[in-house]
Design an enzyme around this catalytic site. Structure first.
Site, PDB file in Angstrom:
ATOM      1  N   LYS A   1       0.854  -1.186   0.000  1.00 40.27           N
ATOM      2  CA  LYS A   1       0.000   0.000   0.000  1.00 40.27           C
ATOM      3  C   LYS A   1       0.885   1.229   0.000  1.00 40.27           C
ATOM      4  O   LYS A   1       2.025   1.164   0.463  1.00 40.27           O
ATOM      5  CB  LYS A   1      -0.876   0.014   1.263  1.00 40.27           C
ATOM      6  CG  LYS A   1      -2.109   0.869   1.137  1.00 40.27           C
ATOM      7  CD  LYS A   1      -3.237   0.100   0.493  1.00 40.27           C
ATOM      8  CE  LYS A   1      -4.437   0.957   0.209  1.00 40.27           C
ATOM      9  NZ  LYS A   1      -5.603   0.132  -0.179  1.00 40.27           N
TER      10      LYS A   1
ATOM     11  N   ASP B   1      -7.054   4.387  -4.343  1.00 41.99           N
ATOM     12  CA  ASP B   1      -7.705   4.242  -3.034  1.00 41.99           C
ATOM     13  C   ASP B   1      -8.302   5.632  -2.767  1.00 41.99           C
ATOM     14  O   ASP B   1      -8.545   6.385  -3.727  1.00 41.99           O
ATOM     15  CB  ASP B   1      -6.686   3.820  -1.957  1.00 41.99           C
ATOM     16  CG  ASP B   1      -7.345   3.329  -0.667  1.00 41.99           C
ATOM     17  OD1 ASP B   1      -7.742   2.151  -0.602  1.00 41.99           O
ATOM     18  OD2 ASP B   1      -7.493   4.133   0.283  1.00 41.99           O
TER      19      ASP B   1
HETATM   20  P1  NDP Z   1     -12.884   7.980  -2.532  1.00 38.23           P
HETATM   21  O1  NDP Z   1     -11.790   8.969  -2.355  1.00 38.23           O
HETATM   22  O2  NDP Z   1     -13.461   7.770  -3.872  1.00 38.23           O
HETATM   23  O3  NDP Z   1     -14.096   8.316  -1.538  1.00 38.23           O
HETATM   24  C1  NDP Z   1     -13.892   8.373  -0.177  1.00 38.23           C
HETATM   25  C2  NDP Z   1     -15.189   8.748   0.501  1.00 38.23           C
HETATM   26  O4  NDP Z   1     -15.050   8.580   1.897  1.00 38.23           O
HETATM   27  C3  NDP Z   1     -15.583  10.184   0.295  1.00 38.23           C
HETATM   28  O5  NDP Z   1     -16.976  10.290   0.315  1.00 38.23           O
HETATM   29  C4  NDP Z   1     -14.939  10.869   1.486  1.00 38.23           C
HETATM   30  O6  NDP Z   1     -15.556  12.101   1.845  1.00 38.23           O
HETATM   31  C5  NDP Z   1     -15.161   9.841   2.559  1.00 38.23           C
HETATM   32  N1  NDP Z   1     -14.092   9.979   3.555  1.00 38.23           N
HETATM   33  C6  NDP Z   1     -12.763   9.769   3.372  1.00 38.23           C
HETATM   34  N2  NDP Z   1     -12.079  10.015   4.491  1.00 38.23           N
HETATM   35  C7  NDP Z   1     -12.975  10.386   5.394  1.00 38.23           C
HETATM   36  C8  NDP Z   1     -12.879  10.753   6.739  1.00 38.23           C
HETATM   37  N3  NDP Z   1     -11.698  10.796   7.387  1.00 38.23           N
HETATM   38  N4  NDP Z   1     -14.038  11.059   7.378  1.00 38.23           N
HETATM   39  C9  NDP Z   1     -15.234  11.008   6.729  1.00 38.23           C
HETATM   40  N5  NDP Z   1     -15.382  10.666   5.447  1.00 38.23           N
HETATM   41  C10 NDP Z   1     -14.271  10.361   4.791  1.00 38.23           C
HETATM   42  O7  NDP Z   1     -12.312   6.612  -1.939  1.00 38.23           O
HETATM   43  P2  NDP Z   1     -12.810   5.120  -2.211  1.00 38.23           P
HETATM   44  O8  NDP Z   1     -14.277   5.082  -2.396  1.00 38.23           O
HETATM   45  O9  NDP Z   1     -11.941   4.546  -3.249  1.00 38.23           O
HETATM   46  O10 NDP Z   1     -12.413   4.415  -0.841  1.00 38.23           O
HETATM   47  C11 NDP Z   1     -13.322   4.311   0.258  1.00 38.23           C
HETATM   48  C12 NDP Z   1     -12.872   3.193   1.173  1.00 38.23           C
HETATM   49  O11 NDP Z   1     -12.852   1.952   0.453  1.00 38.23           O
HETATM   50  C13 NDP Z   1     -11.475   3.336   1.775  1.00 38.23           C
HETATM   51  O12 NDP Z   1     -11.466   2.743   3.057  1.00 38.23           O
HETATM   52  C14 NDP Z   1     -10.610   2.480   0.840  1.00 38.23           C
HETATM   53  O13 NDP Z   1      -9.434   2.040   1.469  1.00 38.23           O
HETATM   54  C15 NDP Z   1     -11.577   1.332   0.580  1.00 38.23           C
HETATM   55  N6  NDP Z   1     -11.320   0.539  -0.606  1.00 38.23           N
HETATM   56  C16 NDP Z   1     -11.211   1.105  -1.836  1.00 38.23           C
HETATM   57  C17 NDP Z   1     -11.008   0.318  -2.948  1.00 38.23           C
HETATM   58  C18 NDP Z   1     -10.964   0.886  -4.316  1.00 38.23           C
HETATM   59  O14 NDP Z   1     -10.856   0.103  -5.279  1.00 38.23           O
HETATM   60  N7  NDP Z   1     -11.050   2.186  -4.509  1.00 38.23           N
HETATM   61  C19 NDP Z   1     -10.842  -1.137  -2.834  1.00 38.23           C
HETATM   62  C20 NDP Z   1     -11.069  -1.648  -1.504  1.00 38.23           C
HETATM   63  C21 NDP Z   1     -11.274  -0.830  -0.443  1.00 38.23           C
HETATM   64  P3  NDP Z   1     -14.736  13.472   1.676  1.00 38.23           P
HETATM   65  O15 NDP Z   1     -14.719  13.715   0.188  1.00 38.23           O
HETATM   66  O16 NDP Z   1     -15.513  14.485   2.420  1.00 38.23           O
HETATM   67  O17 NDP Z   1     -13.373  13.252   2.241  1.00 38.23           O
HETATM   68  O1  2IT Z   2      -7.915  -1.538  -0.617  1.00 36.88           O
HETATM   69  C1  2IT Z   2      -7.877  -2.022  -1.760  1.00 36.88           C
HETATM   70  O2  2IT Z   2      -8.028  -3.225  -1.963  1.00 36.88           O
HETATM   71  C2  2IT Z   2      -7.664  -1.106  -2.884  1.00 36.88           C
HETATM   72  N1  2IT Z   2      -7.580   0.094  -2.675  1.00 36.88           N
HETATM   73  C3  2IT Z   2      -7.522  -1.654  -4.268  1.00 36.88           C
HETATM   74  C4  2IT Z   2      -6.117  -2.093  -4.529  1.00 36.88           C
HETATM   75  C5  2IT Z   2      -5.813  -2.499  -5.948  1.00 36.88           C
HETATM   76  O3  2IT Z   2      -4.624  -2.785  -6.183  1.00 36.88           O
HETATM   77  O4  2IT Z   2      -6.694  -2.546  -6.802  1.00 36.88           O
END
Ligand code: NDP
Ligand code: 2IT
Length: 449
Positions: free
Chosen positions: A130, A170
Site C-alpha cells: 500500500k 484508493d
Molecule cells: P474515494 O476517495 O473515492 O471516496 C472516499 C469517501 O469517503 C468520500 O466520500 C470521502 O468524503 C469519505 N471519507 C474519506 N475520508 C474520510 C474521513 N476521514 N471522514 C469522513 N469521510 C471520509 O475513496 P474510495 O471510495 O476509493 O475508498 C473508500 C474506502 O474503500 C477506503 O477505506 C478504501 O481504502 C476502501 N477501498 C477502496 C477500494 C478501491 O478500489 N477504490 C478497494 C477496496 C477498499 P470526503 O470527500 O468528504 O473526504
Molecule cells: O484496498 C484495496 O483493496 C484497494 N484500494 C484496491 C487495490 C488495488 O490494487 O486494486
C-alpha cells in the site's frame, strides 16, 4: 521446543506493540488478525515453528520519500510519500495509493497488512502492499494534481514494475490520478508498461468493471451471506456511507438487485433519500463536478441533508460502510441494531471498530469484513494485470461475471474456514484464517527470506 499457540501469539503481540507503539491503526489491524488465529496455529504447529507471524507483521520494505511540487501560485509545497511493500510471497506487491491529509506510516501499514490477507483470499497470486501521501487533492486544480502526481512518481518509479509492485487507486486516487501517474512512469522509463498500474483508462489498458468492482463486489458478498440463510437484497433498504468510488457502485448494485440504497455521506454529513439514491445524480456531483454531498439534497426534492451526525442513525436492514477506517463505532453499531440491521458488508478498509464488530456479531448480524467483502476491487485489478500481460481486453459482461464468481469463491472459502476453525458464520475468523493459511504456507515453502 514447542510453544503453545496462545503463548506464541502473545509473544508476537508484545513484539509488535514494542516496535510499533506509535502506530495505532497498524496495531489495531494486527490485533484484529492475531486474536482469531489460535485455532489455525493449533492445527498448524509448523507455522509456529517457522515463526511465520513475526515475519508477516514486519513489512519486507518501507519507502518514505519527499514529494516537492509547485502550486498554481508557484509556491513550493512539500508532502510525504509512502510505499510499504509488505509481503510478496504470493506475487508482486499489490495495493492502492491513498492521497488524504490523514495519511501517515501507521495508516499505510494497516492498509498494507490487511491487503496481504485480502489478496490471498482472491486467489489471484498477488502480494500485499500500500502507499500514498498526506497530499490533500481537495480544492486543488487539475494542474496542481498533475504536478503532484508527477513528482510522486519521480521517486516511486524506481521501486515498481509489473513483476515487482503494482499500485492502484484508493481514497483520493481515481482515474485522473492514475492517468497522471502512468504518464510520468512512461516518460521516466521510456516504456509503455501497462501492467505497472491498475485502474487505468479503458482506452490504454484499463479493465472493464475495475471502476465498479469494489462496490459491486461488496454487494455480491452481502448477497452471498444472505443467500446462505435463504434471504436476499431485494426489497430491503440499505444504509451506505461515503460517496466516493466504492459507495457509488455499492449503491448502483443494490439498486440493480432490487434493493433501495437510501443514504450517502462525505466528511461534511449525510443525505437521506427515501425514494432511493439517484445514482446518476450522485455520479454527476461526485465524479464529474467533484462537489459536496449537500449538493445532492439541493438538487433532489426527495432528499434531505444532515450536517455532521451519523449516517448509522438511519434505519435499514443492510449497511455498507464505504468511507474510511473506524467510521462505524459502538454507538453506530447500537444505532444500526436499533434500526433493524440484518447484514453489514465493509466496502471500506477497517471501517468498523473492534467493539462495534463484537456488538454486531453478538446480535447475530451477518458481518462481512473488508478483507473479504471489498476484495472485488483488487481482484479485478489482478484481472486487469492478466489482460495487460496477454494484450487482451474482456468485455463488461465477461468481466462482471468473473468478479461475481470471485466474490462467490471468496465468500465460500471464508465461510468454510469459519466452519473449520469452530465458529460457523464468523466471517472475521474465516477471512483471517483462510488468508493467513495461504500466505503462511507459501512463506514456509519459500524458506526463511
Ligand atoms: P474515494 O476517495 O473515492 O471516496 C472516499 C469517501 O469517503 C468520500 O466520500 C470521502 O468524503 C469519505 N471519507 C474519506 N475520508 C474520510 C474521513 N476521514 N471522514 C469522513 N469521510 C471520509 O475513496 P474510495 O471510495 O476509493 O475508498 C473508500 C474506502 O474503500 C477506503 O477505506 C478504501 O481504502 C476502501 N477501498 C477502496 C477500494 C478501491 O478500489 N477504490 C478497494 C477496496 C477498499 P470526503 O470527500 O468528504 O473526504
Ligand atoms: O484496498 C484495496 O483493496 C484497494 N484500494 C484496491 C487495490 C488495488 O490494487 O486494486
Amino acid at each position: 521446543m514447542s510453544v503453545s499457540p496462545e503463548a506464541h501469539l502473545s509473544a508476537i503481540t508484545e513484539t509488535v506493540e514494542a516496535r510499533s507503539y506509535n502506530e495505532p491503526e497498524f496495531l489495531q489491524a494486527v490485533h484484529e488478525v492475531l486474536e482469531t488465529l489460535t485455532p489455525v496455529l493449533s492445527e498448524h504447529p509448523e507455522f509456529v515453528e517457522a515463526n511465520v507471524l513475526e515475519r508477516l507483521v514486519e513489512p519486507e520494505r518501507q519507502i518514505i520519500f519527499r514529494v516537492p511540487w509547485l502550486d498554481d501560485q508557484n509556491h513550493v509545497r512539500v508532502n510525504r510519500g509512502f510505499r510499504v511493500q509488505f509481503n510478496s510471497a504470493l506475487g508482486p506487491y499489490k495495493g492502492g495509493l491513498r492521497f488524504h491529509p490523514s495519511v501517515n506510516l501507521s495508516v499505510i501499514k494497516f492498509l498494507g497488512f490487511e491487503q496481504i490477507f485480502k489478496n490471498a483470499l482472491t486467489r489471484q497470486r498477488i502480494g500485499g502492499g500500500k502507499g500514498g501521501s498526506d497530499f490533500d487533492p481537495r480544492g486543488k486544480s487539475d494542474a496542481e494534481v498533475m504536478r503532484f502526481c508527477q513528482s510522486f512518481m519521480s521517486e516511486l518509479f524506481r521501486h515498481i514494475d509489473e513483476h515487482t509492485d503494482v499500485p492502484a487507486g484508493d481514497i483520493g486516487v481515481g482515474g485522473r490520478e492514475i492517468g497522471f501517474l502512468f504518464g510520468q512512469y512512461r516518460r521516466l522509463t521510456g516504456r509503455h508498461e501497462s501492467g505497472v498500474l491498475t485502474g487505468k483508462g479503458k482506452g490504454w489498458g484499463g479493465a472493464e468493471v475495475r471502476t465498479e468492482a469494489t462496490g459491486y463486489g461488496a454487494v455480491f458478498f452481502a448477497q452471498e451471506m444472505l443467500a446462505r440463510t435463504g434471504e436476499g437484497i431485494e426489497g430491503r433498504e440499505a444504509i451506505v456511507s461515503g460517496s466516493g468510488n466504492v459507495a457509488i457502485y455499492a449503491i448502483e448494485k443494490v439498486e440493480q438487485l432490487g434493493g433501495k440504497a437510501i443514504t450517502a455521506s462525505d466528511s461534511s454529513g449525510y443525505v437521506v433519500d427515501e425514494q432511493g439514491i439517484d445514482v446518476e445524480l450522485l455520479k454527476q456531483i461526485k465524479e464529474v463536478e467533484r462537489g459536496r454531498i449537500s449538493e445532492y439534497a439541493d438538487r433532489r426534492p426527495s432528499a434531505r441533508f444532515v450536517s455532521g451526525g451519523s449516517v448509522w442513525d438511519v434505519p435499514g436492514e443492510l449497511a455498507f460502510p464505504c468511507a474510511t477506517q473506524n467510521e462505524l463505532d459502538e454507538a453506530g453499531a447500537r444505532a444500526l441494531l436499533g434500526g433493524g440491521v440484518r447484514a453489514v458488508a465493509e466496502g471500506a478498509n477497517m471501517p468498523t471498530t473492534p467493539e462495534a464488530v463484537a456488538l454486531l456479531q453478538q446480535a447475530g448480524v451477518l458481518f462481512g469484513p473488508g478483507k473479504a467483502a471489498n476484495a472485488g476491487g483488487v481482484a479485478t485489478s489482478a484481472l486487469e494485470m492478466t489482460q495487460n500481460a496477454a494484450r487482451d481486453r474482456w468485455d463488461f459482461d465477461q468481466s462482471e461475471l468473473r468478479l461475481h464468481r470471485i466474490m462467490r469463491d471468496v465468500h465460500d472459502a471464508t465461510y468454510a474456514a469459519s466452519e473449520r476453525y469452530g465458529r460457523p458464520g464468523d466471517y472475521v475468523l474465516g477471512a483471517n484464517s483462510a488468508g493467513f493459511v495461504t500466505v503462511a504456507q507459501a512463506m514456509i515453502d519459500q524458506g526463511v527470506v
